[in-house]
Scaffold this motif. Sequence first.
Motif, PDB file in Angstrom:
ATOM      1  N   GLY A 147       0.818  -1.201   0.000  1.00  0.00           N
ATOM      2  CA  GLY A 147       0.000   0.000   0.000  1.00  0.00           C
ATOM      3  C   GLY A 147       0.853   1.251   0.000  1.00  0.00           C
ATOM      4  N   THR A 148       0.392   2.270   0.714  1.00  0.00           N
ATOM      5  CA  THR A 148       1.031   3.584   0.660  1.00  0.00           C
ATOM      6  C   THR A 148       1.660   3.955   1.988  1.00  0.00           C
ATOM      7  N   GLY A 149       2.979   4.113   1.973  1.00  0.00           N
ATOM      8  CA  GLY A 149       3.677   4.750   3.077  1.00  0.00           C
ATOM      9  C   GLY A 149       3.966   6.184   2.692  1.00  0.00           C
TER      10      GLY A 149
ATOM     11  N   ILE B 144       3.534  -1.139  -9.749  1.00  0.00           N
ATOM     12  CA  ILE B 144       2.607  -2.058  -9.077  1.00  0.00           C
ATOM     13  C   ILE B 144       1.924  -2.961 -10.096  1.00  0.00           C
ATOM     14  N   SER B 145       1.615  -2.427 -11.258  1.00  0.00           N
ATOM     15  CA  SER B 145       0.995  -3.262 -12.298  1.00  0.00           C
ATOM     16  C   SER B 145       1.930  -4.380 -12.739  1.00  0.00           C
ATOM     17  N   LEU B 146       3.245  -4.193 -12.548  1.00  0.00           N
ATOM     18  CA  LEU B 146       4.240  -5.215 -12.885  1.00  0.00           C
ATOM     19  C   LEU B 146       4.530  -6.160 -11.725  1.00  0.00           C
ATOM     20  N   GLY B 147       3.931  -5.906 -10.553  1.00  0.00           N
ATOM     21  CA  GLY B 147       4.093  -6.818  -9.438  1.00  0.00           C
ATOM     22  C   GLY B 147       4.664  -6.227  -8.168  1.00  0.00           C
ATOM     23  N   ALA B 148       4.971  -4.923  -8.163  1.00  0.00           N
ATOM     24  CA  ALA B 148       5.408  -4.289  -6.922  1.00  0.00           C
ATOM     25  C   ALA B 148       4.239  -4.231  -5.940  1.00  0.00           C
ATOM     26  N   ASP B 149       4.559  -3.964  -4.684  1.00  0.00           N
ATOM     27  CA  ASP B 149       3.562  -4.109  -3.622  1.00  0.00           C
ATOM     28  C   ASP B 149       3.034  -2.794  -3.063  1.00  0.00           C
ATOM     29  N   GLY B 150       3.705  -1.697  -3.363  1.00  0.00           N
ATOM     30  CA  GLY B 150       3.280  -0.428  -2.805  1.00  0.00           C
ATOM     31  C   GLY B 150       4.306   0.646  -3.071  1.00  0.00           C
ATOM     32  N   VAL B 151       4.312   1.661  -2.207  1.00  0.00           N
ATOM     33  CA  VAL B 151       5.136   2.847  -2.440  1.00  0.00           C
ATOM     34  C   VAL B 151       5.473   3.495  -1.105  1.00  0.00           C
ATOM     35  N   ILE B 152       6.607   4.159  -1.058  1.00  0.00           N
ATOM     36  CA  ILE B 152       6.874   5.157  -0.025  1.00  0.00           C
ATOM     37  C   ILE B 152       6.862   6.487  -0.752  1.00  0.00           C
TER      38      ILE B 152
ATOM     39  N   SER C 177      -3.282   7.278  -1.985  1.00  0.00           N
ATOM     40  CA  SER C 177      -3.563   5.967  -1.393  1.00  0.00           C
ATOM     41  C   SER C 177      -4.664   5.235  -2.152  1.00  0.00           C
ATOM     42  N   GLN C 178      -5.668   5.995  -2.604  1.00  0.00           N
ATOM     43  CA  GLN C 178      -6.751   5.379  -3.374  1.00  0.00           C
ATOM     44  C   GLN C 178      -6.231   4.837  -4.704  1.00  0.00           C
ATOM     45  N   MET C 179      -5.340   5.585  -5.351  1.00  0.00           N
ATOM     46  CA  MET C 179      -4.760   5.101  -6.599  1.00  0.00           C
ATOM     47  C   MET C 179      -4.034   3.779  -6.375  1.00  0.00           C
ATOM     48  N   VAL C 180      -3.251   3.718  -5.308  1.00  0.00           N
ATOM     49  CA  VAL C 180      -2.499   2.490  -5.016  1.00  0.00           C
ATOM     50  C   VAL C 180      -3.447   1.337  -4.730  1.00  0.00           C
ATOM     51  N   ARG C 181      -4.497   1.587  -3.955  1.00  0.00           N
ATOM     52  CA  ARG C 181      -5.464   0.521  -3.680  1.00  0.00           C
ATOM     53  C   ARG C 181      -6.126   0.034  -4.959  1.00  0.00           C
TER      54      ARG C 181
ATOM     55  N   VAL D 122      -4.963   0.067  -8.100  1.00  0.00           N
ATOM     56  CA  VAL D 122      -4.082  -0.730  -8.957  1.00  0.00           C
ATOM     57  C   VAL D 122      -3.755  -2.068  -8.293  1.00  0.00           C
ATOM     58  N   LEU D 123      -3.646  -2.097  -6.959  1.00  0.00           N
ATOM     59  CA  LEU D 123      -3.450  -3.382  -6.272  1.00  0.00           C
ATOM     60  C   LEU D 123      -4.653  -4.298  -6.469  1.00  0.00           C
ATOM     61  N   ASP D 124      -5.846  -3.700  -6.575  1.00  0.00           N
ATOM     62  CA  ASP D 124      -7.072  -4.475  -6.825  1.00  0.00           C
ATOM     63  C   ASP D 124      -7.302  -4.731  -8.307  1.00  0.00           C
ATOM     64  N   GLN D 125      -6.334  -4.295  -9.146  1.00  0.00           N
ATOM     65  CA  GLN D 125      -6.403  -4.452 -10.589  1.00  0.00           C
ATOM     66  C   GLN D 125      -7.578  -3.708 -11.213  1.00  0.00           C
ATOM     67  N   SER D 126      -7.966  -2.623 -10.554  1.00  0.00           N
ATOM     68  CA  SER D 126      -8.994  -1.734 -11.121  1.00  0.00           C
ATOM     69  C   SER D 126      -8.265  -0.643 -11.897  1.00  0.00           C
ATOM     70  N   MET D 127      -7.792  -0.993 -13.077  1.00  0.00           N
ATOM     71  CA  MET D 127      -6.840  -0.141 -13.785  1.00  0.00           C
ATOM     72  C   MET D 127      -7.461   1.150 -14.318  1.00  0.00           C
TER      73      MET D 127
END
Length: 294
Positions: free
Chosen positions: A9-11, A201-209, A221-225, A227-232
């Motif tokens: 997620g987002t740090g 993240i779309s390539l497999g990373a897990d989040g961001v600082i 944070s919403q953007m990260v959530r 893309v993690l949910d594959q809602s591109m």
Amino acid sequence: MLTPYQLGGTGVALVTPFQSNNDVDFESLDRLVHFVIQNQVDFLVALGTTSEAATLSEKEKREVVRHIITANGGRKPIIVGMGGNNTAQVVDTINKTDFDGIDGILSVVPFYNKPSQEGIYQHFAEIANASPVPIILYNVPGRTSCNMEAETTIRLANDFENIIAVKEASGDFIQIMNIIHKKPDDFMVLSGDDASTLPLISLGADGVISVTANGFPFEFSQMVREVLDQSMDEACSIHYSLLEMIQLLFCEGNPAGIKALLHLRGLIDNNLRLPLVPVTEETYIAIENILNKF
């Protein structure tokens, strides 16, 4: 104990607010911590590059961390920057640190010395053996003039259970993809570049600082959530709405841009410690103009 999955997620790489007399502005720091938590970031990072830690005294560093811990009140994991180019000194700092309320450390690849890959490995091996909390490696060759190659990152991830993640800010997508492809399953890869977060993240990373998450914690944070949910579609919409702002925030260096934005949002004063200075009036106005569109 912090688990790797808590880093998905987002740090947010917190800035250090300063008063006009250059003292740390703890009231504004409280306000910022509450703001980013209320707007759904997943963890906090203190004393990173964005904090201007290089200009803080050891006493100020301790006070900043303790203040963030108190303001956080146990709501989010806290990661503290603890690195350098003198391995023995970093280990000594770890040994002297009270880790109560600190969930992990972020440790940068040694700068200026330009160690070999074996030297980087041995540096982090010493830190791993000393640290009572999990470690996030931080690779940012644009600042350190020394790149930690994918093979070294993977070697450290496999050899030390308490090395649980890497913040990758090399900008080298091939290198980062090799880490993602070869890493242990429970080793997290975090983007260290806001503009590249969605594709990584779309390539497999897990989040961001993130730096931008200081000023736009909910949106980023919403953007990260998404893309993690594959809602591109949703993720791309937020990404492109923020992209021009992200570019402006870094055009005169970090944290000058994000401090200008936070000042415009009424969260902190627009003060930096030398050798850093505030952004130019032109950039400040450009940031204000884009902010007014949100």
